[in-house]
Design a protein around this motif. Sequence first.
Motif, short mmCIF file in Angstrom:
data_model
loop_
_atom_site.label_atom_id
_atom_site.label_comp_id
_atom_site.label_asym_id
_atom_site.label_seq_id
_atom_site.Cartn_x
_atom_site.Cartn_y
_atom_site.Cartn_z
N ASP A 176 18.41 30.45 20.40
CA ASP A 176 19.55 29.90 21.14
C ASP A 176 19.13 28.73 22.04
OD1 ASP A 176 21.15 31.69 19.92
OD2 ASP A 176 21.28 33.10 21.61
N ILE A 177 18.02 28.94 22.75
CA ILE A 177 17.57 27.88 23.68
C ILE A 177 17.17 26.63 22.87
CG2 ILE A 177 15.80 27.23 25.36
CD1 ILE A 177 15.85 30.09 26.39
N SER A 178 16.45 26.84 21.76
CA SER A 178 16.04 25.70 20.93
C SER A 178 17.27 24.97 20.39
CB SER A 178 15.19 26.17 19.75
OG SER A 178 14.02 26.77 20.23
N GLN A 179 18.27 25.76 19.96
CA GLN A 179 19.51 25.16 19.44
C GLN A 179 20.24 24.39 20.54
OE1 GLN A 179 20.69 24.79 16.53
NE2 GLN A 179 22.63 23.88 17.20
N PHE A 180 20.20 24.94 21.77
CA PHE A 180 20.86 24.29 22.91
C PHE A 180 20.20 22.93 23.19
CE2 PHE A 180 20.89 23.47 27.51
CZ PHE A 180 22.25 23.38 27.73
N ILE A 181 18.85 22.93 23.19
CA ILE A 181 18.13 21.68 23.49
C ILE A 181 18.38 20.66 22.37
CG2 ILE A 181 15.84 20.64 23.79
CD1 ILE A 181 16.60 22.32 26.17
N THR A 182 18.29 21.09 21.12
CA THR A 182 18.44 20.15 20.00
C THR A 182 19.89 19.72 19.82
OG1 THR A 182 16.67 21.38 18.94
CG2 THR A 182 17.81 19.77 17.58
N GLY A 183 20.78 20.72 19.72
CA GLY A 183 22.16 20.42 19.38
C GLY A 183 22.97 19.83 20.53
N GLU A 230 13.76 11.56 20.06
CA GLU A 230 13.39 12.42 18.93
C GLU A 230 12.20 11.82 18.16
OE1 GLU A 230 17.15 13.80 17.29
OE2 GLU A 230 16.00 14.59 15.60
N THR A 231 12.26 10.50 17.93
CA THR A 231 11.18 9.83 17.21
C THR A 231 9.90 9.83 18.04
OG1 THR A 231 12.91 8.39 16.42
CG2 THR A 231 10.69 7.80 15.81
N LEU A 257 5.39 30.02 23.91
CA LEU A 257 4.80 29.05 22.97
C LEU A 257 5.87 28.41 22.09
CD1 LEU A 257 1.52 30.87 21.86
CD2 LEU A 257 1.74 28.88 23.35
N LEU A 258 6.86 29.22 21.69
CA LEU A 258 7.91 28.66 20.83
C LEU A 258 8.85 27.73 21.58
CD1 LEU A 258 8.76 31.81 18.68
CD2 LEU A 258 7.73 29.69 17.89
N LEU A 259 8.93 27.93 22.91
CA LEU A 259 9.80 27.05 23.69
C LEU A 259 9.10 25.76 24.10
CD1 LEU A 259 11.81 29.44 26.02
CD2 LEU A 259 12.61 28.18 24.04
N ALA A 260 7.79 25.66 23.86
CA ALA A 260 7.03 24.46 24.26
C ALA A 260 7.60 23.17 23.64
CB ALA A 260 5.56 24.63 23.91
N PRO A 261 7.96 23.17 22.33
CA PRO A 261 8.54 21.92 21.78
C PRO A 261 9.83 21.51 22.48
CG PRO A 261 7.88 23.38 20.01
CD PRO A 261 7.75 24.17 21.27
N SER A 262 10.68 22.50 22.81
CA SER A 262 11.92 22.18 23.52
C SER A 262 11.61 21.61 24.89
CB SER A 262 12.78 23.43 23.66
OG SER A 262 13.08 23.95 22.40
N ALA A 263 10.61 22.20 25.56
CA ALA A 263 10.22 21.71 26.89
C ALA A 263 9.68 20.28 26.79
CB ALA A 263 9.17 22.63 27.49
N ALA A 264 8.96 20.00 25.70
CA ALA A 264 8.41 18.64 25.51
C ALA A 264 9.55 17.62 25.35
CB ALA A 264 7.51 18.62 24.28
N VAL A 265 10.55 17.99 24.55
CA VAL A 265 11.69 17.08 24.35
C VAL A 265 12.43 16.86 25.66
CG1 VAL A 265 13.92 16.83 23.20
CG2 VAL A 265 11.97 17.65 21.91
N LEU A 266 12.62 17.94 26.41
CA LEU A 266 13.30 17.85 27.71
C LEU A 266 12.51 16.95 28.67
CD1 LEU A 266 15.96 19.21 28.47
CD2 LEU A 266 14.65 20.94 29.70
N SER A 267 11.17 17.09 28.63
CA SER A 267 10.32 16.25 29.49
C SER A 267 10.47 14.78 29.12
CB SER A 267 8.85 16.65 29.33
OG SER A 267 8.67 17.98 29.69
#
Lengths: 219, 155
Positions: free
Chosen positions: A92-99, A141-142, A15-25
């Motif tokens: 770490d994964i969230s930081q990887f996707i964002t940063g 991001e927007t 569930l916490l990785l869902a936002p990162s997956a959304a950005v990647l999508s």
Amino acid sequence: MPTPPVLDDLISVLLLLAPSAAVLSLVLAGISLRREGTMTFTIGGGFTKWMFWAVFFVTLQPLLGWFSSFGITTPLPSGGIATGWIGSLVADISQFITGFVVQRLVPTLAAFFVLRAVLDGASGQQPLASILTAMFLLGVETTYGLLQSYNTGTPYAMADVLDSLWNHLAGTIMPLAAVLALVGAILNFATHKPFMRLVAVSLAMLTTSAIWKLVVSMM
Amino acid sequence: MNLGAMSFDQGILNLANWLGNVIMPTLAAVFIILSVLQFSKGREFAHSMYAALASLMISGLVRAMETFASQAAWNNPDLYWLSLLALIDWVANVILPVYAASQVAAMALKLGVSSLVHPTSGWLRHFLTAAFCLMLSGVLRLAEFFVTQGTGGIT
């Protein structure tokens, strides 16, 4: 029987990785926008598929609410991740996707699409498709924030977000695209190419909602 | 790079503004150059000339399209038809009368230059074009009348 803590942690991770997956999508949707060849998207093609997944990941938690209405209790774990290394893995994964992906890789990718636009022009193709892709990537991001703002948090959230996206497309993007269509019409007129189609398209872009109502009233 | 401040909508808006306010006026100069060169070689130059005018008037043309597309409420199913109707109405009642005046001027020039009042000298084409431009509604009604008369079939 209580749920084993490892399972709780795994559900929390997903569930916490869902936002990162959304950005990647959204990033993959941007790339698909250009790969599909033109400045428009193919229904059922890569762009629509990745946009759907982005919306799906943004509205994942509300969607799980449907299971309760089916009579299946789905207690979502609360209180964070108990296992330390799993918690740091998520961070770490969230930081990887964002940063790395969003802040560094996406702008570079967008820059390559601008280069591609120049090369498109050199090979006699329309450069607009690559430019629009570059803009879509820079605005990832927007766009993610926009999807989140449309999330109603109800079991119908996914349909609500898709509805709002359609409204945004018809009410904000299409009138701007109408200007681009008019510019195209003038250029076509100057170069003795068919231009009436683009004038009609420009009007259609300004009246997309009315055309939708027309189709509904025909049913 | 502050990606959080960049949005797709703003990007397209700025692209449209840049194209309309910067590139199109520049292209207008190119079209005028082209029309002069084409005129010098005796080729058709009107397209480039009109394109130059349209390039300079892009903001006005967008506003005109917005006006055509605002003939009814946004959720009126007939809005697209009404906007097309308004566009055709504007072309027929505003643009064509002006074009008729230019055709009368062209006819006068033709008569003045060739001083040959003969149907094949070209002045008649300009005269008829001007007449048709001014009688467009009448011509349409005439066609409708013929079709209405023919609805009974051949007896």
